[in-house]
Design an enzyme around this catalytic site. Structure first.
Site, PDB file in Angstrom:
ATOM      1  N   ASP A  27      -6.430  -8.437   4.552  1.00 43.45           N
ATOM      2  CA  ASP A  27      -7.928  -7.639   4.295  1.00 43.45           C
ATOM      3  C   ASP A  27      -8.835  -8.066   3.537  1.00 43.45           C
ATOM      4  O   ASP A  27      -8.757  -9.167   2.984  1.00 43.45           O
ATOM      5  CB  ASP A  27      -7.298  -6.277   3.869  1.00 43.45           C
ATOM      6  CG  ASP A  27      -6.585  -6.310   2.534  1.00 43.45           C
ATOM      7  OD1 ASP A  27      -6.728  -7.390   1.854  1.00 43.45           O
ATOM      8  OD2 ASP A  27      -5.802  -5.196   2.393  1.00 43.45           O
TER       9      ASP A  27
ATOM     10  N   GLU B 125      -4.299   3.252   4.874  1.00 39.29           N
ATOM     11  CA  GLU B 125      -4.295   4.354   3.988  1.00 39.29           C
ATOM     12  C   GLU B 125      -3.673   5.727   4.613  1.00 39.29           C
ATOM     13  O   GLU B 125      -3.613   5.670   6.009  1.00 39.29           O
ATOM     14  CB  GLU B 125      -5.725   4.963   3.662  1.00 39.29           C
ATOM     15  CG  GLU B 125      -6.530   3.868   2.986  1.00 39.29           C
ATOM     16  CD  GLU B 125      -6.488   3.656   1.625  1.00 39.29           C
ATOM     17  OE1 GLU B 125      -5.365   3.988   1.070  1.00 39.29           O
ATOM     18  OE2 GLU B 125      -7.195   3.132   1.119  1.00 39.29           O
TER      19      GLU B 125
ATOM     20  N   HIS C 239      -0.225   3.128   0.525  1.00 40.39           N
ATOM     21  CA  HIS C 239      -0.853   2.234   1.460  1.00 40.39           C
ATOM     22  C   HIS C 239      -0.112   0.772   1.416  1.00 40.39           C
ATOM     23  O   HIS C 239       0.368   0.384   0.502  1.00 40.39           O
ATOM     24  CB  HIS C 239      -2.312   2.315   1.353  1.00 40.39           C
ATOM     25  CG  HIS C 239      -2.749   1.297   0.175  1.00 40.39           C
ATOM     26  ND1 HIS C 239      -4.124   1.743  -0.077  1.00 40.39           N
ATOM     27  CD2 HIS C 239      -2.555   0.519  -0.595  1.00 40.39           C
ATOM     28  CE1 HIS C 239      -4.317   0.682  -1.307  1.00 40.39           C
ATOM     29  NE2 HIS C 239      -3.463   0.064  -1.412  1.00 40.39           N
TER      30      HIS C 239
ATOM     31  N   ASN D 165      -0.768   5.110  -3.606  1.00 39.07           N
ATOM     32  CA  ASN D 165      -0.667   6.318  -2.432  1.00 39.07           C
ATOM     33  C   ASN D 165      -0.007   5.858  -1.293  1.00 39.07           C
ATOM     34  O   ASN D 165       0.032   6.631  -0.397  1.00 39.07           O
ATOM     35  CB  ASN D 165      -2.373   6.622  -1.837  1.00 39.07           C
ATOM     36  CG  ASN D 165      -2.743   5.334  -1.197  1.00 39.07           C
ATOM     37  OD1 ASN D 165      -2.364   4.494  -1.091  1.00 39.07           O
ATOM     38  ND2 ASN D 165      -4.112   5.812  -0.706  1.00 39.07           N
TER      39      ASN D 165
END
Ligand code: PGA
Length: 241
Positions: free
Chosen positions: A67, A143, A138, A136
């Site tokens: 990314d 996400e 991801h 979280n």
């Protein structure tokens, strides 16, 4: 999923680096998927040591990063381009022409994302993908949401990710709100995956993942349960039993 629980971060980093080395010895021109963030830094340090002391040869290795932030210049100290050069590429004998990181300043982002996936396939597909995991759940910047993208895409970062990543920036306002990320399908096409996590902060999400009982887009890493060759490598702090 295979699970290795290592004593500490240093051991975890060495175990991960050894897996990379092993895959490189089987295929010196392997396609290696790379991650940024704090978690893989120790593994990169160990790979640099292996290069300097044992002659580990990266000259034919091809890399694709997961990314990059949208709108950030490659020279920006918080860009993942900058991070990768600083933390790995400048210290090993990799040919920079063989290193691919999404271009957050591409003109036509949608077209660019499609081409990124095509390029990965043209190079033979990812042999080994390194992953971290967000608190979280991801993986890369996929996400938690009602749906997940299959291919490489532009995505909005969640507030929790913006907050987690603000530690690298002067202020939270400077953290980009969007990023290009390999999609879940792109990641799942990798032949082999290792997911690294260390520290207490990751214990909760790792516990959820290791339950191995549910796949949900609200825990993007749970998609990995469908992959035939995933090894999760964590330290004792990230393991709650
Ligand atoms: P970290 O990030 O390695 O900095 O904890 C991991 C991630 O957010 O995927």
């Amino acid at each position: 999923m295979k699970l290795f629980v290592e004593k500490d971060y240093e051991k975890l980093s060495k175990v991960a680096a050894n897996i990379v080395k092993e895959e490189m010895s089987k295929k010196p021109n392997m396609v290696l998927g790379l991650a940024t963030g704090s978690t893989p830094e120790g593994m990169y340090r160990e790979l640099i040591r292996m290069h300097k002391e044992d002659g580990l040869d990266f000259s034919n290795v091809i890399t694709f990063n997961l990314d990059e932030y949208v709108g950030i210049d490659v020279e920006h100290p918080n860009s993942y381009h900058y991070f990768m050069k600083n933390i790995l590429f400048n210290h090993i004998n990799i040919d920079l022409k063989n290193t691919y990181i999404p271009d957050g300043k591409a003109n036509d982002l949608e077209k660019y994302c499609e081409e990124y996936d095509e390029l990965i396939q043209e190079k033979g597909g990812i042999d080994l993908q390194i992953l971290g995991i967000g608190e979280n759940g991801h993986i890369a910047f996929n996400e938690p949401d009602d749906t997940l993208n299959v291919g490489t895409s532009v995505v909005d970062l969640t507030q929790s990710t913006i907050e987690a990543n603000s530690r690298f920036f002067d202020s939270i306002d400077e953290v980009p709100k969007t990023a290009i990320t390999m999609g879940i399908g792109t990641i799942m096409k990798a032949k082999k995956i290792i997911l690294l996590a260390n520290g207490k902060k990751k214990a909760k999400v790792i516990k959820e993942l290791l339950r191995e009982d549910k796949i949900t887009t609200q825990l993007p890493a749970s998609m990995l349960l469908l992959h035939p060759d995933v090894t999760v490598i964590i330290d004792e702090e990230a393991y709650q039993g």
